[in-house]
Design an enzyme around this catalytic site. Structure first.
Site, PDB file in Angstrom:
ATOM      1  N   PRO A 157       9.819  57.843  49.053  1.00 16.11           N
ATOM      2  CA  PRO A 157      11.102  57.154  49.134  1.00 16.11           C
ATOM      3  C   PRO A 157      12.264  58.128  48.926  1.00 16.11           C
ATOM      4  O   PRO A 157      12.224  58.974  48.037  1.00 16.11           O
ATOM      5  CB  PRO A 157      11.024  56.138  47.986  1.00 16.11           C
ATOM      6  CG  PRO A 157       9.564  55.934  47.772  1.00 16.11           C
ATOM      7  CD  PRO A 157       8.932  57.266  48.041  1.00 16.11           C
ATOM      8  N   GLU A 158      13.279  57.997  49.769  1.00 20.50           N
ATOM      9  CA  GLU A 158      14.456  58.841  49.655  1.00 20.50           C
ATOM     10  C   GLU A 158      15.605  58.003  49.102  1.00 20.50           C
ATOM     11  O   GLU A 158      15.416  56.858  48.692  1.00 20.50           O
ATOM     12  CB  GLU A 158      14.774  59.457  51.014  1.00 20.50           C
ATOM     13  CG  GLU A 158      13.614  60.290  51.551  1.00 20.50           C
ATOM     14  CD  GLU A 158      13.883  60.910  52.911  1.00 20.50           C
ATOM     15  OE1 GLU A 158      15.048  61.230  53.206  1.00 20.50           O
ATOM     16  OE2 GLU A 158      12.923  61.079  53.685  1.00 20.50           O
TER      17      GLU A 158
END
Length: 275
Positions: A2-3
């Site tokens: 996840p960014e």
């Protein structure tokens, strides 16, 4: 992994679901995931109220009463969900926070890479990568002067530069590729060769891309889900990531995939020319 848009989406969901709730019990099913030791971790949080859910880069920061903050990094596969307590534990539910409203806040991680560090509030920026993390990618914090200075004083490929969390917080593989496509910059272009105009376009592209991704509740390419258990939809708006062989949406040239900084990297060879 996840960014920033995905972690921000999780943060917003958790804030709406758990802020103000009291932790009545903590169950740690995989002790290596938490610090300090599982028994101490659970004991310190029992009876504490969840005051605030924050984010810094790709890290979630959950503030509790009693001056405690939990620093949580989702790593590759980590997910939080809020479910009714009667639901059976999933195979990969590793840390469970039982809340006073009869629900559980559960952390699920198929690869067990996620980590939770409980520290005194005010000490959270001394944990792991937060010690050296760069500015948030917002117009107020990522100034043109800062970005220009960092690019001019380094001789690095642009993909590598954007992935460096000490330069800019929150960008990862997906959004680095997308931002470089928007900016018409080759992922291997050396940072100190960018023109003033390219730097301005790059900066604006970072803001534009992340804002659109947050509005779409993030990108689900493999397994990302938000706190409500739903996938994001920004994968439907991607221009180059995982589109190798498909025509560039700007010029029609097939998108190529190469390895840069040990990461799969997608770009248009016509729009993003290496100088």
């Amino acid at each position: 992994m996840p960014e920033l848009p995905e972690v921000e989406t999780v943060r917003r969901g958790l804030a709406a679901l758990v802020e103000g709730k009291i932790v009545t019990n903590v169950v740690v099913r995989y002790s290596k995931m938490v610090s300090p030791k599982a028994e101490i971790f659970a004991e310190e949080l029992e009876g504490k109220k969840i005051l605030n859910v924050r984010r810094r880069g790709k890290y979630l920061l959950i503030d509790f009463s009693g001056d405690y903050t939990m620093v949580s990094h989702l790593r590759m596969e980590g997910k939080y969900s809020v479910v009714d307590r009667h639901e059976e534990y999933g195979k990969h539910d590793h840390v469970i926070f039982e809340l006073d409203d009869g629900k559980d806040l559960r952390y699920n991680d198929t690869r067990k890479f996620g980590r939770m560090n409980l520290v005194h509030t005010g000490e959270e920026l001394q944990v792991g990568g937060l010690k050296t993390i760069g500015p948030e990618p917002t117009p107020e914090t990522l100034t043109l002067e800062y970005l220009t200075h960092q690019l001019r004083n380094r001789k690095r490929g642009m993909k590598s530069f954007l992935l460096d969390q000490s330069m800019i917080a929150g960008l990862g593989n997906i959004y680095a590729d997308e931002v470089l496509w928007l900016s018409k910059i080759h992922p291997q272009q050396i940072s100190n060769t960018l023109t003033d105009e390219e730097i301005e376009i790059l900066r604006e592209s970072i803001f534009e891309e992340l804002q659109l991704a947050i509005e779409a509740k993030g990108t689900t390419v493999f397994s990302y889900l938000n706190a409500d258990g739903h996938a994001g939809s920004f994968q439907n708006q991607l221009h180059v990531y995982h589109r190798q062989g498909l025509p560039c949406q700007r010029c029609g040239t097939p998108i190529e995939r190469i390895k840069v900084a040990q990461r799969g990297t997608h770009f248009c060879p016509h729009c993003q020319v290496l100088r």
